[in-house]
Design a protein around this motif. Structure first.
Motif, short mmCIF file in Angstrom:
data_model
loop_
_atom_site.label_atom_id
_atom_site.label_comp_id
_atom_site.label_asym_id
_atom_site.label_seq_id
_atom_site.Cartn_x
_atom_site.Cartn_y
_atom_site.Cartn_z
N GLY A 1 -10.72 8.97 -11.73
CA GLY A 1 -11.87 8.22 -12.21
C GLY A 1 -11.65 6.73 -12.16
N GLY A 2 -10.42 6.29 -12.46
CA GLY A 2 -10.11 4.86 -12.39
C GLY A 2 -10.22 4.31 -10.99
N ILE A 3 -9.79 5.11 -10.00
CA ILE A 3 -9.92 4.69 -8.60
C ILE A 3 -11.38 4.61 -8.21
CG2 ILE A 3 -9.45 5.34 -6.20
CD1 ILE A 3 -6.87 6.66 -7.15
N MET A 4 -12.16 5.65 -8.58
CA MET A 4 -13.57 5.68 -8.21
C MET A 4 -14.36 4.54 -8.84
SD MET A 4 -14.59 9.73 -8.23
CE MET A 4 -14.34 9.83 -9.98
N ALA A 5 -14.02 4.24 -10.08
CA ALA A 5 -14.76 3.19 -10.80
C ALA A 5 -14.32 1.79 -10.39
CB ALA A 5 -14.59 3.38 -12.30
N GLY B 1 0.80 -1.22 0.00
CA GLY B 1 0.00 0.00 0.00
C GLY B 1 0.83 1.26 0.00
N TYR B 2 2.00 1.22 0.62
CA TYR B 2 2.84 2.42 0.70
C TYR B 2 3.58 2.72 -0.59
CZ TYR B 2 2.02 2.31 5.74
OH TYR B 2 1.44 2.32 6.98
N THR B 3 3.53 1.83 -1.57
CA THR B 3 4.16 2.14 -2.86
C THR B 3 3.42 3.26 -3.58
OG1 THR B 3 2.84 0.39 -3.90
CG2 THR B 3 5.07 -0.19 -3.19
N VAL B 4 2.26 3.62 -3.08
CA VAL B 4 1.51 4.72 -3.67
C VAL B 4 2.27 6.03 -3.55
CG1 VAL B 4 0.21 5.30 -1.57
CG2 VAL B 4 -0.80 5.75 -3.82
N PHE B 5 3.08 6.21 -2.49
CA PHE B 5 3.78 7.48 -2.29
C PHE B 5 4.80 7.77 -3.38
CE2 PHE B 5 2.52 6.53 2.16
CZ PHE B 5 1.67 7.61 2.32
N PHE C 1 -8.76 0.21 -10.93
CA PHE C 1 -7.46 -0.10 -10.36
C PHE C 1 -7.32 0.52 -8.98
CE2 PHE C 1 -6.82 4.02 -12.18
CZ PHE C 1 -7.06 3.93 -13.55
N THR C 2 -6.36 0.01 -8.23
CA THR C 2 -6.11 0.47 -6.88
C THR C 2 -5.38 1.82 -6.93
OG1 THR C 2 -3.92 -0.55 -6.74
CG2 THR C 2 -5.83 -1.93 -6.15
N PRO C 3 -5.29 2.54 -5.78
CA PRO C 3 -4.52 3.79 -5.77
C PRO C 3 -3.08 3.61 -6.23
CG PRO C 3 -5.90 3.68 -3.82
CD PRO C 3 -6.04 2.36 -4.52
N THR C 4 -2.45 2.50 -5.85
CA THR C 4 -1.08 2.26 -6.28
C THR C 4 -1.00 2.09 -7.80
OG1 THR C 4 -0.51 1.23 -4.18
CG2 THR C 4 0.90 0.71 -6.05
N GLU C 5 -1.92 1.30 -8.35
CA GLU C 5 -1.95 1.14 -9.81
C GLU C 5 -2.26 2.46 -10.49
OE1 GLU C 5 -3.56 -3.50 -9.73
OE2 GLU C 5 -4.96 -1.82 -9.90
N ALA C 6 -3.13 3.27 -9.87
CA ALA C 6 -3.45 4.59 -10.43
C ALA C 6 -2.21 5.48 -10.45
CB ALA C 6 -4.56 5.25 -9.61
#
Length: 433
Positions: A236-240, A61-65, A243-248
């Motif tokens: 939009g991809g996260i909301m729909a 999850g922290y790879t989002v940063f 993909f996950t926040p990291t993928e976004a």
């Protein structure tokens, strides 16, 4: 000394360490480690530190940063902010306070790809202040708006503050992104209104610039369109749920990189610089998180969060008064150490109390975001003001005089969130229910 007394002493020692200038993450880790030794022994403390650091640096999850930060740095180093400002200037430069309003519009667009307040302040201090100087703008207005406009990144997605809050409290980052959009837009409108009224009352503070032709304006629209497209793709991809926040973050970074290469505005040196800057910021945030996790385990053992939550709930005052006091503590703490670091430190302590008081955690996240917005521009630790001062060499008192009118709008937004929680909760309820 019992557990609660040990926790209080530990927090006091932590404040003393912060005063010495020690790195905040290391300070939190040190106090948590020593405190855990006192309560549970050396062997347990060593195991705790090893496990916590390992879990933080290996947490998917922290790879989002690093991804979202890299997206912002590529946008910064490839000149996307400059082109957004130019587009806004073409449409708004000729109205009262137009160049300053263009700064708000350009920065709001730049926030769609960059969640860093300081990066935005640095970018527009270099881009828009020289342009406003050329037209004779008063430095109070030009430096003040640049210092304050960077704060929009605290709640306009993709916001590092909201991502951190979501990870700390296990709340949906997609919901938090949606919740921050309406308050962020309202604040940008407030900034615009203040500039316009200020320029109308005192035209000398913001002389008019020349009016651009429609053909010149139309030529800038593709720059805006590409950023809007990336924003829709990421948020939009996260909301729909595509993909996950990291993928976004990965998709958004790749999209901005491709855009920069298409425009031929990013060379290899700029790319390497972007990676280095993003890596440095990401490591700093991960160290803050690791330190706060170690400290949080020590504080949890002292039972301070649970006791504080129980005590707060039983106070014979309105729950909004209690929440107001919690927000003031956030502001006071953020006045002496970095606001982001204090948020990481304080949220695990106050979050249980907020839940027991019956407040929506998503709404509280946006309240915290606005509190951090205020914190990054008020003394003594006002990082956005310091960035503008270092770039412009302007006296800090003059910058603060320019910040003050806009600071009022942040306080008003803070109050509106208390009066109308649906400002933050309506969009998440529409898209997630």
């Amino acid at each position: 000394m019992n557990e609660i007394a040990a926790g209080v002493v530990g927090l006091f020692v932590l404040l003393l360490l912060f005063a010495t200038g020690i790195e905040l993450g290391f300070g939190m880790a040190l106090v948590g480690f020593v405190g855990f030794i006192y309560l549970n022994g050396t062997h347990a403390a060593v195991q705790l530190v090893a496990r916590d650091i390992y879990e933080v640096v290996t947490n998917y999850g922290y790879t989002v940063f690093p991804l979202f930060i890299l997206m912002g740095q590529i946008g910064f180093n490839s000149g996307i902010a400059v082109r957004l400002y130019d587009a806004a200037n073409k449409f708004m430069g000729h109205i009262p306070g137009g160049l300053a309003i263009a700064t708000v519009a350009g920065a709001s667009g730049f926030k769609a790809i960059c969640g860093s307040a300081t990066a935005t302040a640095a970018t527009f201090a270099s881009v828009s202040i020289p342009e406003m100087d050329r037209y004779g703008y008063d430095r109070r207005l030009s430096t003040g708006i640049v210092a304050i406009v960077g704060t929009l990144g605290c709640i306009i997605p993709p916001s590092v503050v909201l991502i951190l809050y979501g990870l700390l409290t296990e709340q949906s980052i997609g919901r938090l992104f949606l919740a921050g959009m309406i308050p962020g837009i309202i604040i940008a409108i407030f900034f615009t209104g203040i500039i316009y009224v200020w320029a109308k009352i005192n035209p000398k503070i913001a002389p008019l610039s020349e009016k651009s032709t429609w053909s010149a304006r139309v030529r800038t629209l593709p720059e805006v369109g590409w950023i809007v497209l990336v924003f829709i793709l990421v948020v939009g991809g996260i909301m729909a749920g595509f993909f996950t926040p990291t993928e976004a973050g990965g998709i958004g970074t790749f999209a901005i990189l491709i855009l920069a290469l298409m425009k031929r505005s990013l060379n290899f040196r700029g790319y390497v610089k972007s990676i280095k800057e993003a890596l440095g910021t990401a490591v700093m945030i991960l160290m803050l998180i690791a330190g706060s996790v170690i400290l949080g385990h020590f504080i949890a053992v002292t039972t301070i969060p649970q006791k504080a939550a129980d005590w707060v709930v039983q106070l014979p005052v309105n729950r909004y008064v209690i929440l107001f006091m919690i927000c003031i503590i956030y502001e006071l703490g953020g006045s002496f150490i970095d606001d982001l670091a204090f948020m990481i430190l304080a949220t695990p302590i106050f979050y249980p109390a907020v839940l027991k008081l019956g407040f929506d955690p998503i709404w509280f996240g946006i309240v915290v975001g606005v509190v951090v917005m205020i914190g990054v521009v008020i003394p003594p630790v006002a990082v956005c003001v310091f960035v503008v001062k270092n770039i412009t060499k302007e006296p800090i008192g003059r910058i603060y005089r320019g910040v003050a009118p806009f600071l009022i709008s942040l306080i008003v937004m803070w109050g509106l969130l208390f009066l109308f929680p649906q400002l933050a909760l309506w969009l998440p309820s529409v898209f997630f229910n």
